[in-house]
Write a protein that holds these residues in place. Structure first.
Motif, PDB file in Angstrom:
ATOM      1  N   LEU A  55       0.772  -1.161   0.026  1.00  0.00           N
ATOM      2  CA  LEU A  55       0.005   0.101  -0.048  1.00  0.00           C
ATOM      3  C   LEU A  55       0.907   1.244  -0.056  1.00  0.00           C
ATOM      4  CD1 LEU A  55      -3.157  -0.302   2.414  1.00  0.00           C
ATOM      5  CD2 LEU A  55      -3.125   0.034   0.212  1.00  0.00           C
ATOM      6  N   LYS A  56       2.106   1.108   0.066  1.00  0.00           N
ATOM      7  CA  LYS A  56       2.918   2.187   0.285  1.00  0.00           C
ATOM      8  C   LYS A  56       2.662   3.280  -0.710  1.00  0.00           C
ATOM      9  CE  LYS A  56       6.573   0.710   3.853  1.00  0.00           C
ATOM     10  NZ  LYS A  56       5.846   1.529   4.957  1.00  0.00           N
ATOM     11  N   SER A  57       2.934   2.808  -2.161  1.00  0.00           N
ATOM     12  CA  SER A  57       2.770   3.808  -3.133  1.00  0.00           C
ATOM     13  C   SER A  57       1.401   4.560  -3.102  1.00  0.00           C
ATOM     14  CB  SER A  57       3.091   3.203  -4.327  1.00  0.00           C
ATOM     15  OG  SER A  57       1.928   1.997  -4.772  1.00  0.00           O
ATOM     16  N   VAL A  58       0.434   3.868  -2.547  1.00  0.00           N
ATOM     17  CA  VAL A  58      -0.913   4.361  -2.815  1.00  0.00           C
ATOM     18  C   VAL A  58      -0.989   5.466  -1.755  1.00  0.00           C
ATOM     19  CG1 VAL A  58      -3.404   3.933  -2.240  1.00  0.00           C
ATOM     20  CG2 VAL A  58      -2.126   2.227  -3.561  1.00  0.00           C
ATOM     21  N   ILE A  59      -0.812   4.994  -0.495  1.00  0.00           N
ATOM     22  CA  ILE A  59      -0.514   6.177   0.555  1.00  0.00           C
ATOM     23  C   ILE A  59       0.302   7.292   0.103  1.00  0.00           C
ATOM     24  CG2 ILE A  59      -0.312   6.364   3.099  1.00  0.00           C
ATOM     25  CD1 ILE A  59      -2.799   4.796   2.339  1.00  0.00           C
ATOM     26  N   ARG A  60       1.602   6.893  -0.140  1.00  0.00           N
ATOM     27  CA  ARG A  60       2.483   8.091  -0.346  1.00  0.00           C
ATOM     28  C   ARG A  60       1.783   9.265  -1.499  1.00  0.00           C
ATOM     29  NH1 ARG A  60       6.722   4.979  -0.979  1.00  0.00           N
ATOM     30  NH2 ARG A  60       7.182   5.047   1.283  1.00  0.00           N
ATOM     31  N   GLU A  61       1.185   8.660  -2.414  1.00  0.00           N
ATOM     32  CA  GLU A  61       0.732   9.498  -3.680  1.00  0.00           C
ATOM     33  C   GLU A  61      -0.510  10.322  -2.990  1.00  0.00           C
ATOM     34  OE1 GLU A  61       0.720  10.903  -7.183  1.00  0.00           O
ATOM     35  OE2 GLU A  61       2.153   9.514  -6.424  1.00  0.00           O
ATOM     36  N   LYS A  62      -1.308   9.700  -2.168  1.00  0.00           N
ATOM     37  CA  LYS A  62      -2.551  10.493  -1.564  1.00  0.00           C
ATOM     38  C   LYS A  62      -1.905  11.556  -0.760  1.00  0.00           C
ATOM     39  CE  LYS A  62      -5.964   7.131  -1.884  1.00  0.00           C
ATOM     40  NZ  LYS A  62      -6.774   7.754  -2.784  1.00  0.00           N
ATOM     41  N   ALA A 125      -7.447  10.243   8.448  1.00  0.00           N
ATOM     42  CA  ALA A 125      -8.788  10.176   8.300  1.00  0.00           C
ATOM     43  C   ALA A 125      -9.331  10.394   6.861  1.00  0.00           C
ATOM     44  CB  ALA A 125      -9.700  10.915   9.117  1.00  0.00           C
ATOM     45  N   GLU A 126      -8.725  11.493   6.496  1.00  0.00           N
ATOM     46  CA  GLU A 126      -9.012  11.968   4.953  1.00  0.00           C
ATOM     47  C   GLU A 126      -8.621  10.990   4.003  1.00  0.00           C
ATOM     48  OE1 GLU A 126      -6.917  15.142   2.133  1.00  0.00           O
ATOM     49  OE2 GLU A 126      -7.815  16.052   4.022  1.00  0.00           O
ATOM     50  N   ILE A 127      -7.246  10.457   4.181  1.00  0.00           N
ATOM     51  CA  ILE A 127      -6.838   9.493   3.241  1.00  0.00           C
ATOM     52  C   ILE A 127      -7.516   8.068   3.348  1.00  0.00           C
ATOM     53  CG2 ILE A 127      -4.810   7.989   2.731  1.00  0.00           C
ATOM     54  CD1 ILE A 127      -2.983  10.467   3.104  1.00  0.00           C
ATOM     55  N   ALA A 128      -7.920   7.629   4.560  1.00  0.00           N
ATOM     56  CA  ALA A 128      -8.534   6.522   4.595  1.00  0.00           C
ATOM     57  C   ALA A 128      -9.895   6.512   3.990  1.00  0.00           C
ATOM     58  CB  ALA A 128      -8.726   6.001   6.231  1.00  0.00           C
ATOM     59  N   SER A 129     -10.607   7.564   4.028  1.00  0.00           N
ATOM     60  CA  SER A 129     -11.810   7.643   3.471  1.00  0.00           C
ATOM     61  C   SER A 129     -11.938   7.500   2.074  1.00  0.00           C
ATOM     62  CB  SER A 129     -12.592   9.073   3.726  1.00  0.00           C
ATOM     63  OG  SER A 129     -12.044   9.923   3.144  1.00  0.00           O
ATOM     64  N   GLU A 130     -10.597   7.665   1.217  1.00  0.00           N
ATOM     65  CA  GLU A 130     -10.623   7.344  -0.269  1.00  0.00           C
ATOM     66  C   GLU A 130      -9.943   5.889  -0.387  1.00  0.00           C
ATOM     67  OE1 GLU A 130      -7.803  10.456  -1.200  1.00  0.00           O
ATOM     68  OE2 GLU A 130      -9.003  12.244  -0.563  1.00  0.00           O
ATOM     69  N   LEU A 131      -9.764   4.934   0.463  1.00  0.00           N
ATOM     70  CA  LEU A 131      -9.472   3.730   0.479  1.00  0.00           C
ATOM     71  C   LEU A 131     -10.419   2.781   0.074  1.00  0.00           C
ATOM     72  CD1 LEU A 131      -6.402   3.818   2.797  1.00  0.00           C
ATOM     73  CD2 LEU A 131      -6.071   4.236   0.649  1.00  0.00           C
ATOM     74  N   THR A 132     -10.157   1.559  -0.250  1.00  0.00           N
ATOM     75  CA  THR A 132     -11.251   0.674  -0.340  1.00  0.00           C
ATOM     76  C   THR A 132     -11.072   0.082   1.010  1.00  0.00           C
ATOM     77  OG1 THR A 132      -9.523  -1.143  -1.143  1.00  0.00           O
ATOM     78  CG2 THR A 132     -10.335   0.205  -2.931  1.00  0.00           C
TER      79      THR A 132
END
Length: 151
Positions: A55-62, A125-132
């Motif tokens: 998930l690192k690349s996804v979170i880093r990008e967000k 919380a903002e990033i988590a709301s955008e995740l599956t």
């Protein structure tokens, strides 16, 4: 005599609490924890240490896509922390020493540290709301692994 001893213990407790909070914030925002995660030379902050490799690349990008206003807010809080730390240092070094002044400076630093931590929580919380749901589950496992060792 008892009041003076109590004041010294309270002041000591405030200093220890503040140091621990600053250590946590430094790790999260500075990414300088010398821990087993990440590669030497570029250590991730505590938040990224909770993210599983897939998930690192996804979170880093967000985080990167948060926009310039987010970066400027973070930079302003970092500058405020630096300023407050210098004021604490000045109060510690002052002669004659004024415990009341130090206590005020420490409380102001603690408030700024709290503001930084609140900002980090909002961003999580903002990033988590955008995740599956599956990505959130994976990230949750990373948070659980950061807890105390299981015996």
């Amino acid at each position: 005599m008892l009041a003076a001893t109590k004041t010294k213990w309270l002041l000591g407790g405030i200093i220890v609490s503040l140091c621990l909070n600053l250590f946590l914030l430094g790790g999260m925002f500075g990414g300088h924890f010398p821990a087993p995660w990440g590669k030497p030379g570029k250590m991730p902050g505590v938040i990224m240490a909770t993210v599983p490799p897939e998930l690192k690349s996804v979170i880093r990008e967000k985080f990167k896509n948060s926009g310039p206003e987010s970066k400027s807010e973070r930079e302003a809080l970092k500058q405020e922390m630096d300023s407050k730390r210098m004021r604490v240092a000045d109060a510690l070094a002052a002669e004659p020493f004024d415990p009341a002044r130090l206590e005020v400076e420490l409380m102001e630093l603690e408030q700024t540290a709290s503001n930084m931590l609140s900002r980090a929580h909002r961003k999580i919380a903002e990033i988590a709301s955008e995740l599956t749901p599956e990505q959130r589950r994976q990230w949750a496992e990373g948070w659980r692994e950061m807890g105390p060792p299981k015996h």
